[in-house]
Design an enzyme around this catalytic site. Structure first.
Site, PDB file in Angstrom:
ATOM      1  N   CYS A 121      13.392   6.184 -13.965  1.00  0.00           N
ATOM      2  CA  CYS A 121      13.973   5.016 -13.308  1.00  0.00           C
ATOM      3  C   CYS A 121      14.666   4.106 -14.330  1.00  0.00           C
ATOM      4  CB  CYS A 121      12.898   4.226 -12.572  1.00  0.00           C
ATOM      5  SG  CYS A 121      13.573   2.789 -11.730  1.00  0.00           S
ATOM      6  N   ASN A 224      18.932  17.514 -10.949  1.00  0.00           N
ATOM      7  CA  ASN A 224      19.146  16.421  -9.995  1.00  0.00           C
ATOM      8  C   ASN A 224      20.404  15.642 -10.399  1.00  0.00           C
ATOM      9  OD1 ASN A 224      17.732  13.167  -9.836  1.00  0.00           O
ATOM     10  ND2 ASN A 224      18.565  14.215  -8.087  1.00  0.00           N
ATOM     11  N   ARG A 249      20.439  10.561  -3.253  1.00  0.00           N
ATOM     12  CA  ARG A 249      21.155   9.584  -2.422  1.00  0.00           C
ATOM     13  C   ARG A 249      21.950  10.192  -1.270  1.00  0.00           C
ATOM     14  NH1 ARG A 249      24.503   6.570  -6.841  1.00  0.00           N
ATOM     15  NH2 ARG A 249      24.426   8.657  -7.749  1.00  0.00           N
TER      16      ARG A 249
END
Length: 350
Positions: A121, A224, A249
């Site tokens: 993150c 990813n 997303r």
């Protein structure tokens, strides 16, 4: 470019094993803060195609605090206990004993399929303020301690890690980190093909993800970043050295993307996208699931961001977003959807 799969030798994307867990198809749904809650996972499951679903990321310190206050479990774990498996829960923090304690609870009490640790993150609140997420990519030793302790606490439930390529373009260290992750006992590694400093700008670098594979001895590598069509998912397996992929997303406005990608990997024709009318009905179903969970008042406000996702890239989306961003009641939500949600374009008369 690394070519991984040879179609003549078997399926394009065989199942992967995360410890004792078989993930088939090897298409994973990414944990996304604020989005991958119980209603969203229900929608994804309805379409199928995701080999492993994940919750939103859970703050380990917050979980422990709730526990000490004898309060209920974190909101982000709502529904997890009774939900179909397999299911991964992602946790974040920078303190090994805290993460181990929470991991053990998830493995034993919640009986989740996978405990995933977030080292990817890039959000300032997580990195700069809490020295967690992708901040830890600059501290491989600490990452190793975290993984070792969480693995020991969760056994036999597998523990995985999600990382980025590095903290910044001049600090790319994903191959070193990958070896730390595997050496510390993790059962799989997911790599997002950007650095933390990139946030979500630019393109994900799949060549750099692919370059990590030779450094892993046994565990699967999951790629990813930017997978927004079934064709891109197929190309990821054809062109790059990855064992699995994670979709993030793009699934927020196309929750059927997993199912369509799975069909493409099986060599079947890719199904047609749902019509805009079907997408509108799906969004209304999603809205009712959210309201069932959070109540109409909170659910309506929460649904605004999902509604904006559903309209994204459709003709008239901007107008719809402008109106749906202000709804506060069920009646307003229905009215805005009825009036402004994008519709099929009528062919212009010749």
């Amino acid at each position: 470019m690394t070519t991984h799969h040879d179609n003549t030798t078997g399926p394009l994307a065989p199942p992967i094993w995360i410890g004792p867990l078989k993930v088939d198809p090897p298409i994973l749904q990414a944990p996304m803060a604020g989005f991958t809650n119980f209603p969203f996972r229900q929608i994804v499951r309805q379409f199928g195609g995701a080999g492993l679903l994940a919750t939103e990321m859970v703050n380990a310190k917050g979980f422990v605090w709730l526990d000490e206050q004898e309060a209920t479990h974190p909101d982000r774990l709502w529904g997890v206990a009774d939900e179909p498996r397999p299911l991964a829960v992602q946790i974040w923090d920078n303190d090994p004993p805290t993460l181990a304690k929470v991991g053990r609870r998830l493995a034993t009490e919640y009986q989740v399929s996978v405990v995933d640790i977030n080292f990817g993150c890039p959000v300032r609140q997580v990195t700069q303020k809490a020295h967690s997420g992708s901040y830890l990519l600059s501290q491989p030793e600490r990452m190793g301690q975290i993984i070792e302790q969480v693995v020991a606490a969760c056994a036999p439930t597998p523990v995985t890690a999600k990382i980025r390529l590095g903290c910044a373009r001049d600090k790319i260290n994903a191959t070193d980190i990958a070896q730390v992750v595997e050496g510390s006992g993790a059962a799989a590694l997911t790599v997002h093909g950007r650095t933390a400093a990139d946030m979500f700008r630019g393109e994900a670098d799949w060549e750099m993800i692919s370059a990590i594979k030779p450094y892993l001895k046994k565990i699967p590598l999951i790629g990813n970043g930017d997978l927004d069509t079934p064709e891109k998912v197929v190309r990821a397996f054809q062109n790059f050295d990855v064992d699995g992929v994670m979709i993030a997303r793009a699934s927020l406005n196309k929750p059927w993307l997993f199912a369509h990608s799975a069909a493409a990997l099986r060599g079947e024709p890719i199904p047609a996208e749902p019509s805009l009318e079907e997408q509108r009905q799906l969004m209304m179903q999603h809205y009712h699931l959210v309201c069932d969970r959070f109540g109409v008042q909170k659910g309506t406000v929460l649904m605004r961001k999902y509604a904006c996702c559903y309209a994204q890239g459709r003709h008239g989306a901007r107008d719809f977003r402008k109106h749906v961003a202000k709804v506060t009641t069920r009646e307003e939500f229905h009215q805005v959807v009825e009036t402004f949600f994008p519709r099929e374009l009528q062919p212009t008369p010749v």
